[in-house]
Motif scaffolding. Structure first.
Motif: not given
Length: 323
Positions: A58, A60, A84, A88-89, A138, A140, A143
């Motif tokens: 992922w 980020y 991903r 993210g949350e 996915q 976010e 993004s």
């Protein structure tokens, strides 16, 4: 009695197996956010997390050490396939009131802050295209907000949801192609991306279709989203429902509503630049008078075209709610 006991035993076994399988699936997709890994290539540094089983990655955050026009995301990080993308949350503090885009900019749409003035990573301003590997499923919220040179966008085929502000304030973005598996899209996904003039969606998508450049449900009965640059909108005669916030961010100046429309959801027509709305006189559900649209059955006010500083509410209007 023995048969009942046998059936109960079998049922219990199946239930336990299902629970075990579900837990295994959850465990396989649990992210280890206590340890970040990095990958650097071609002047780009990717910061990522891996799942606990090490099979998925992922990204980020991205840092650029040079200007590029094409951002091609890697298929894997540390031999873990990329699934991903975005902040993210799980990474926000409790009760957060802002977003962070992939380049580390703080995004606060309610304060007009879209990262376009930030110098966190000014090299992002030359990116014209993003290429996602098809392993990504996915993306976010927020993004890719504020990418002012992004010209075209093709969503990876496994992505099912386009979240809030995902590509907001991408001021020259003109072409958007959705994925074949897309199932939902936030009305704010392309807010202030005012050059988007048409949407494209694969025919194999089972949820959505594009008609006359507009996004609607596969059946054509619900209008979902209108591209921002479309100035004159003639809603197709197949449409029965105009979804909430369909015109969110729209630059449309005129809207034609056919007799087929039976439901106009909350804030469906909200758009700052509309000066003309034509509602079919044959529409059985809604009526228009004094630049106001209301529902015949109960007098609910649905929309007002405020051309001047004065608005005259028709006497037939009985209900003005909070939308």
């Amino acid at each position: 009695m023995k048969k009942r006991l046998l059936c109960f035993t079998m049922l219990l076994t199946v239930t336990i197996s299902a629970i075990t399988f579900t837990n295994n699936v959850k465990a396989a997709t649990k992210w280890n956010t206590s340890k970040s890994v990095t990958k650097e290539e071609n002047g780009i540094k990717y910061s990522a997390y891996l799942t606990e089983d090490g099979k998925e990655s992922w990204i980020y955050q991205i840092k650029l050490s040079k200007k590029i026009t094409k951002l091609t995301l890697p298929k894997e990080i540390n031999q873990a396939k990329l699934t991903r993308v975005g902040f993210g949350e799980e990474l926000y503090g409790e009760g957060h009131d802002s977003y962070i885009n992939i380049f580390g900019d703080t995004i606060e749409p309610w304060h007009g802050c879209y990262g376009t003035l930030s110098y966190n990573d000014k090299n992002k301003r030359t990116i014209q295209e993003i290429v996602f590997p098809n392993t990504v499923n996915q993306i976010e919220a927020a993004s890719f907000t504020g990418m002012t040179k992004l010209r075209e966008l093709k969503m990876p085929e496994q992505v099912t949801k386009v979240p809030s502000y995902a590509f907001a304030k991408c001021t020259v973005l003109s072409k958007v192609t959705f994925s074949k598996n897309m199932q939902s899209i936030a009305s704010s996904a392309f807010l202030h991306s005012n050059q988007v003039k048409t949407f494209s969606c694969p025919k194999s998508n089972k949820t959505f279709a594009v008609k006359k450049g507009m996004l609607m449900t596969k059946s054509g009965k619900t209008l979902v989203l209108v591209p921002n640059k479309m100035k004159k909108v003639t809603i197709p005669t197949s449409v029965k429902t105009i979804k909430a916030k369909t015109f969110n961010g729209s630059q449309a100046t005129s809207i034609v509503i056919p007799k087929s429309v039976k439901k106009i959801e909350a804030k469906a027509l909200s758009s700052k630049k509309v000066t003309k709305v034509s509602l079919s006189s044959k529409n059985k559900i809604y009526k228009m008078a004094n630049n106001c649209i209301y529902r015949k059955s109960d007098g609910l006010l649905v929309g007002v075209i405020a051309k001047t500083k004065k608005v005259s509410i028709p006497s037939k209007v009985k209900v003005i709610d909070d939308t």
